[in-house]
Write a protein that holds these residues in place. Structure first.
Motif, mmCIF file in Angstrom:
data_model
loop_
_atom_site.group_PDB
_atom_site.id
_atom_site.type_symbol
_atom_site.label_atom_id
_atom_site.label_comp_id
_atom_site.label_asym_id
_atom_site.label_seq_id
_atom_site.Cartn_x
_atom_site.Cartn_y
_atom_site.Cartn_z
ATOM 1 N N ASP A 1 0.811 -1.219 0.000
ATOM 2 C CA ASP A 1 0.000 0.000 0.000
ATOM 3 C C ASP A 1 0.845 1.269 0.000
ATOM 4 O O ASP A 1 0.306 2.366 -0.202
ATOM 5 C CB ASP A 1 -0.910 0.029 1.233
ATOM 6 C CG ASP A 1 -1.931 -1.102 1.225
ATOM 7 O OD1 ASP A 1 -2.329 -1.508 0.118
ATOM 8 O OD2 ASP A 1 -2.320 -1.556 2.319
ATOM 9 N N LEU A 2 2.154 1.155 0.219
ATOM 10 C CA LEU A 2 3.021 2.318 0.355
ATOM 11 C C LEU A 2 3.487 2.814 -1.013
ATOM 12 O O LEU A 2 4.024 2.043 -1.813
ATOM 13 C CB LEU A 2 4.235 1.977 1.228
ATOM 14 C CG LEU A 2 3.907 1.456 2.634
ATOM 15 C CD1 LEU A 2 5.191 1.111 3.388
ATOM 16 C CD2 LEU A 2 3.085 2.473 3.410
ATOM 17 N N HIS A 3 3.304 4.097 -1.255
ATOM 18 C CA HIS A 3 3.713 4.731 -2.501
ATOM 19 C C HIS A 3 4.645 5.910 -2.196
ATOM 20 O O HIS A 3 4.576 6.495 -1.111
ATOM 21 C CB HIS A 3 2.497 5.217 -3.290
ATOM 22 C CG HIS A 3 1.538 4.134 -3.649
ATOM 23 N ND1 HIS A 3 1.711 3.306 -4.739
ATOM 24 C CD2 HIS A 3 0.396 3.714 -3.045
ATOM 25 C CE1 HIS A 3 0.727 2.443 -4.808
ATOM 26 N NE2 HIS A 3 -0.094 2.663 -3.785
ATOM 27 N N PRO A 4 5.513 6.278 -3.132
ATOM 28 C CA PRO A 4 6.414 7.413 -2.894
ATOM 29 C C PRO A 4 5.653 8.679 -2.532
ATOM 30 O O PRO A 4 4.604 8.980 -3.102
ATOM 31 C CB PRO A 4 7.158 7.557 -4.232
ATOM 32 C CG PRO A 4 7.088 6.201 -4.860
ATOM 33 C CD PRO A 4 5.777 5.624 -4.437
ATOM 34 N N PHE A 5 6.177 9.406 -1.585
ATOM 35 C CA PHE A 5 5.524 10.606 -1.075
ATOM 36 C C PHE A 5 5.591 11.736 -2.101
ATOM 37 O O PHE A 5 6.649 12.073 -2.618
ATOM 38 C CB PHE A 5 6.200 11.030 0.224
ATOM 39 C CG PHE A 5 5.660 12.299 0.811
ATOM 40 C CD1 PHE A 5 4.348 12.377 1.245
ATOM 41 C CD2 PHE A 5 6.460 13.428 0.928
ATOM 42 C CE1 PHE A 5 3.839 13.540 1.792
ATOM 43 C CE2 PHE A 5 5.971 14.595 1.478
ATOM 44 C CZ PHE A 5 4.656 14.657 1.913
ATOM 45 N N ASP A 6 4.441 12.318 -2.398
ATOM 46 C CA ASP A 6 4.339 13.446 -3.322
ATOM 47 C C ASP A 6 3.656 14.582 -2.571
ATOM 48 O O ASP A 6 2.426 14.658 -2.494
ATOM 49 C CB ASP A 6 3.545 13.050 -4.564
ATOM 50 C CG ASP A 6 3.593 14.123 -5.650
ATOM 51 O OD1 ASP A 6 3.866 15.293 -5.312
ATOM 52 O OD2 ASP A 6 3.347 13.794 -6.823
ATOM 53 N N SER A 7 4.447 15.469 -2.011
ATOM 54 C CA SER A 7 3.927 16.526 -1.143
ATOM 55 C C SER A 7 2.947 17.429 -1.868
ATOM 56 O O SER A 7 1.874 17.755 -1.359
ATOM 57 C CB SER A 7 5.085 17.354 -0.576
ATOM 58 O OG SER A 7 4.618 18.428 0.185
#
Length: 379
Positions: free
Chosen positions: A164-170
């Motif tokens: 479920d973890l995806h790269p953080f896109d602020s």
């Protein structure tokens, strides 16, 4: 563990790169595509324009985000499903009015590690003796906890898998919803996770006495996960309540609602009646059936059960004006959970005389209402 901090981001032009356990998203300065960065790598190549870049910046906490799958309509439906239930006001589903429905991303500390080690001690052999025991631990464990004060939200933990973890896109998150930044201590979170892993290993060993232990955390992965939740505020008879819905799976993570007066009264009467029956008759039967060897245990059992039923009924009546739903999977991994604190139990024991008088009064009121054709909670 070597980690890298993402560079300032912008909305990616190319398709996002797939997330995996060894990467986090940075932004290509040429095409603005998301570039996966393997742990410890200093030079990376963009998969879209083939530009080579040098990874710079302070070594910090790896950040992930969980994708929102539940929309506004589904979140409202989950909240309205929460309105039903015998403990809640009978007309809640009909008269409650949803005033606000907001999407937010809450940060959670997450620690994953392989826990390995040995525990030497003694385990129970039979009722009166123990035997030597050595327990080997080698298990992958995961811990997470809220990185902000969640007193208002009532959610201390999330259910999240690695996939479920995806790269953080602020920038994308801030454009979609309100994003909370962590305010709780990173050091305290790491220490709490370590204590949880060690205690879980001790519980698995089941030793009555441990003489030596050596437990290590191998390849600990510390990260910050931004999780989507829907905050739903509704009003009922000029009072405001709140429901929190999981933005990834649609479950109600926390909710508060007005209580049902009829349920409270019946819980008190039933608790007093059944509790006294077990307390008195159960103790007499236990005394008649007990022998010299196990008389104390048999006598204490009905006493404990009877008092427990009385206390449960009394607490439902006294504190049932507002109902809180707190699913266990969203509460802290450590602590007493939903157990009653000792101090609170002692205060309940001190209230026993008042509790008995209250129960008799409620019972008399119910009988009088029944004779007059009135019924509590009837609209």
């Amino acid at each position: 563990m070597t980690t890298s901090t993402p560079l300032p981001t912008s909305t990616p032009a190319g398709p996002p790169a797939p997330a995996n356990e060894q990467s986090q998203g940075l932004i290509c300065p040429n095409c603005a595509g998301v570039v996966p960065v393997a742990e410890g790598v200093r030079v990376v190549q963009c998969p879209y324009c083939n530009l080579h870049s040098l990874v710079q910046g302070e070594r910090g906490v790896r950040r992930w985000q969980v994708a929102r799958r539940i929309g506004r309509t589904e979140a409202e439906a989950a909240a309205r499903g929460f309105f039903s239930g015998m403990r809640k006001a009978r007309d809640l589903a009909r008269t409650a009015r949803i005033d606000e429905l907001v999407l937010v991303y809450l940060p959670f500390w997450r620690v994953e590690a392989t826990v390995a080690g040995w525990l030497f001690g003694r385990v129970r052999k039979d009722k009166d003796s123990t035997k030597p025991d050595e327990h080997y631990v080698f298990e992958s464990m995961e811990w997470n906890d809220a990185a902000v004060d969640v007193a208002e939200f009532g959610v201390h933990r999330i259910v999240v898998a690695r996939d479920d973890l995806h790269p953080f896109d602020s920038q994308a998150l801030h454009a979609e919803a309100m994003v909370f930044e962590p305010s709780e201590s990173r050091t305290e979170a790491q220490e709490e996770a370590r204590r949880y892993f060690i205690q879980r290993s001790r519980n698995a060993a089941g030793q009555v006495k441990t003489t030596y232990e050596n437990i290590q955390l191998l390849r600990p992965d510390f990260a910050l996960v931004y999780f989507p939740v829907w905050l739903i505020r509704y009003s009922y008879r000029n009072r405001t309540y709140q429901v929190v819905v999981d933005g990834a799976h649609g479950e109600v993570m926390y909710g508060k609602a007005p209580g049902n007066i009829l349920y409270r009264a019946m819980a008190l009467v039933a608790g007093l009646a059944v509790g006294n029956l077990v307390l008195v008759n159960g103790t007499i039967l236990a005394a008649m059936a007990s022998s010299d060897d196990d008389s104390l245990g048999l006598l204490l059992l009905p006493i404990a059960l009877g008092i427990g039923m009385i206390l449960y009924g009394y607490r439902q009546f006294r504190y049932g004006e507002e109902v809180e739903d707190k699913p266990r999977q969203f509460q802290k991994l450590q602590g007493g959970g939903n157990q009653i604190p000792f101090g609170e139990m002692f205060s309940s024991f001190e209230d026993l005389p008042q509790m008995m008088r209250t129960g008799m009064t409620v019972l008399e009121d119910l009988e009088e209402m029944s004779r007059q054709g009135r019924f509590p909670g009837k609209s």
